[in-house]
Design a protein around this motif. Sequence first.
Motif, short mmCIF file in Angstrom:
data_model
loop_
_atom_site.label_atom_id
_atom_site.label_comp_id
_atom_site.label_asym_id
_atom_site.label_seq_id
_atom_site.Cartn_x
_atom_site.Cartn_y
_atom_site.Cartn_z
N UNK A 226 1.15 -1.24 -0.13
CA UNK A 226 -0.03 0.01 0.04
C UNK A 226 0.70 1.27 0.03
N UNK A 227 0.71 2.09 -0.82
CA UNK A 227 1.29 3.48 -0.84
C UNK A 227 0.88 4.44 0.15
N UNK A 228 1.63 4.93 1.07
CA UNK A 228 1.21 5.98 1.85
C UNK A 228 1.73 7.18 1.65
N UNK A 229 0.75 8.15 1.62
CA UNK A 229 1.48 9.59 1.40
C UNK A 229 1.28 10.43 2.61
N UNK A 230 2.47 10.95 2.90
CA UNK A 230 2.67 11.71 4.01
C UNK A 230 2.39 13.15 3.66
N UNK A 231 1.33 13.53 3.94
CA UNK A 231 0.50 14.86 3.28
C UNK A 231 0.38 15.83 4.32
N UNK A 232 0.91 17.16 4.02
CA UNK A 232 0.97 18.23 4.93
C UNK A 232 -0.40 19.18 4.26
N UNK A 233 -0.75 19.80 4.85
CA UNK A 233 -1.97 20.63 4.56
C UNK A 233 -1.31 21.69 3.59
N UNK A 234 -2.12 22.12 2.67
CA UNK A 234 -1.71 23.33 1.91
C UNK A 234 -0.34 23.36 1.56
N UNK A 235 -0.35 22.18 0.75
CA UNK A 235 1.35 22.28 0.18
C UNK A 235 1.39 21.46 -0.99
N UNK A 236 2.74 21.23 -1.34
CA UNK A 236 3.19 20.55 -2.55
C UNK A 236 2.48 19.02 -2.51
N UNK A 237 2.26 18.45 -1.49
CA UNK A 237 1.85 17.02 -1.56
C UNK A 237 0.62 16.95 -2.25
N UNK A 238 -0.34 18.12 -2.36
CA UNK A 238 -1.49 17.85 -3.04
C UNK A 238 -1.39 17.41 -4.24
N UNK A 239 -0.52 17.61 -5.03
CA UNK A 239 -0.04 17.42 -6.45
C UNK A 239 0.19 15.65 -6.39
N UNK A 240 0.62 15.13 -5.32
CA UNK A 240 0.93 13.68 -5.44
C UNK A 240 -0.34 12.99 -5.34
N UNK A 241 -1.21 13.67 -4.36
CA UNK A 241 -2.63 12.90 -4.41
C UNK A 241 -3.47 13.04 -5.64
N UNK A 242 -3.14 14.02 -6.58
CA UNK A 242 -3.74 14.11 -7.88
C UNK A 242 -3.20 13.22 -8.68
N UNK A 243 -1.74 12.99 -8.80
CA UNK A 243 -1.18 11.85 -9.60
C UNK A 243 -1.90 10.53 -9.11
N UNK A 244 -1.91 10.21 -7.81
CA UNK A 244 -2.36 8.95 -7.59
C UNK A 244 -3.94 8.84 -8.15
N UNK A 245 -4.58 9.90 -7.99
CA UNK A 245 -5.80 9.83 -8.51
C UNK A 245 -6.09 9.36 -10.07
N UNK A 246 -5.05 10.31 -10.81
CA UNK A 246 -5.06 10.03 -12.26
C UNK A 246 -4.77 8.78 -12.85
N UNK A 247 -3.98 8.11 -11.83
CA UNK A 247 -3.21 6.80 -12.24
C UNK A 247 -4.27 5.80 -11.71
N UNK A 248 -5.54 6.07 -10.87
CA UNK A 248 -6.25 5.26 -10.27
C UNK A 248 -5.57 4.12 -9.30
N UNK A 249 -4.79 4.74 -8.55
CA UNK A 249 -4.16 3.76 -7.68
C UNK A 249 -4.86 3.93 -6.31
N UNK A 250 -4.72 2.82 -5.49
CA UNK A 250 -5.33 3.00 -3.98
C UNK A 250 -3.89 3.66 -3.31
N UNK A 251 -4.37 4.22 -2.16
CA UNK A 251 -3.37 4.85 -1.27
C UNK A 251 -3.88 5.07 -0.09
N UNK A 252 -3.01 5.44 1.06
CA UNK A 252 -3.51 5.84 2.15
C UNK A 252 -2.85 7.39 2.76
N UNK A 253 -3.63 8.19 3.08
CA UNK A 253 -3.24 9.50 3.36
C UNK A 253 -2.79 9.52 4.81
N UNK A 254 -1.76 10.02 5.11
CA UNK A 254 -1.38 10.29 6.64
C UNK A 254 -1.14 11.58 6.61
#
Length: 222
Positions: free
Chosen positions: A1-29
């Motif tokens: 399982x891919x885990x994204x260490x996500x900080x609010x209002x940050x560059x990591x929003x792009x990673x979530x978007x990419x994961x959604x475009x690739x239709x991958x399952x992931x967990x957000x921490x």
Amino acid sequence: MIIVHHLNNSRSQRVLWLLEELDLSYEVKRYERDRLTMLAPPELKAVHPLGKSPVISDGDKTIAETGTIVEYLIGTYGKGKLIPAEGTPERLRYNYWMHYAEGSAMPPLVMKLVLSEAPKSPAMPWFIRPVAKQILAGMVKSYLDPQIAAHVALWEAELGKSPYFAGTELTGADIMMSFPVEAAGIRGRLGPKLTAYIAGIHRRAAYKQALSRGGPYGLLGG
Ligand SMILES: N[C@@H](CCC(=O)N[C@@H](CS)C(=O)NCC(=O)O)C(=O)O
């Protein structure tokens, strides 16, 4: 399982978007910025020594730096999606914008944010605040604003050549460039091509889904 260490209002929003475009399952921490300093909480240092976001974990791998994460996810799970074919002119454009986004576009934008916010810092003694404010505003106006304007003009011209940064299709280069475009957009006016471009990105189902997974995001502009 891919885990994204996500900080609010940050560059990591792009990673979530990419994961959604690739239709991958992931967990957000989720990690919340300190309200005063805007820095990431110390827990992120347990994931990666710099304590910055984004970082992802995938099995036994820990991967930091947005560009590396984007290249890793597209290379490992993309099955040829979101990347132009090797050896094409589009692939060269892809490589350029992929590296340019963090290497050249973000530094002046971050510097402007830091210099503009510095006079409000409680660490700044009140008696030098008015002078510091004037000096820092002068640096922004004489050095950073013209630099940023040149970058934004380059993006506008590039989007005059094709609807996306690396050609006719959305690629990882757009995922990288979305953050500087959003950051420039909230602090200044974008030209017509960039305005339409970022609005188109914000309308994508994957982008909206990423927002709902990541939580409030303040870089959408008005
Ligand atoms: N070039 C790095 C920059 C990482 C970075 O500075 N992330 C910011 C979020 S936008 C951060 O973690 N800031 C909080 C801090 O520095 O404590 C990347 O693209 O991953």
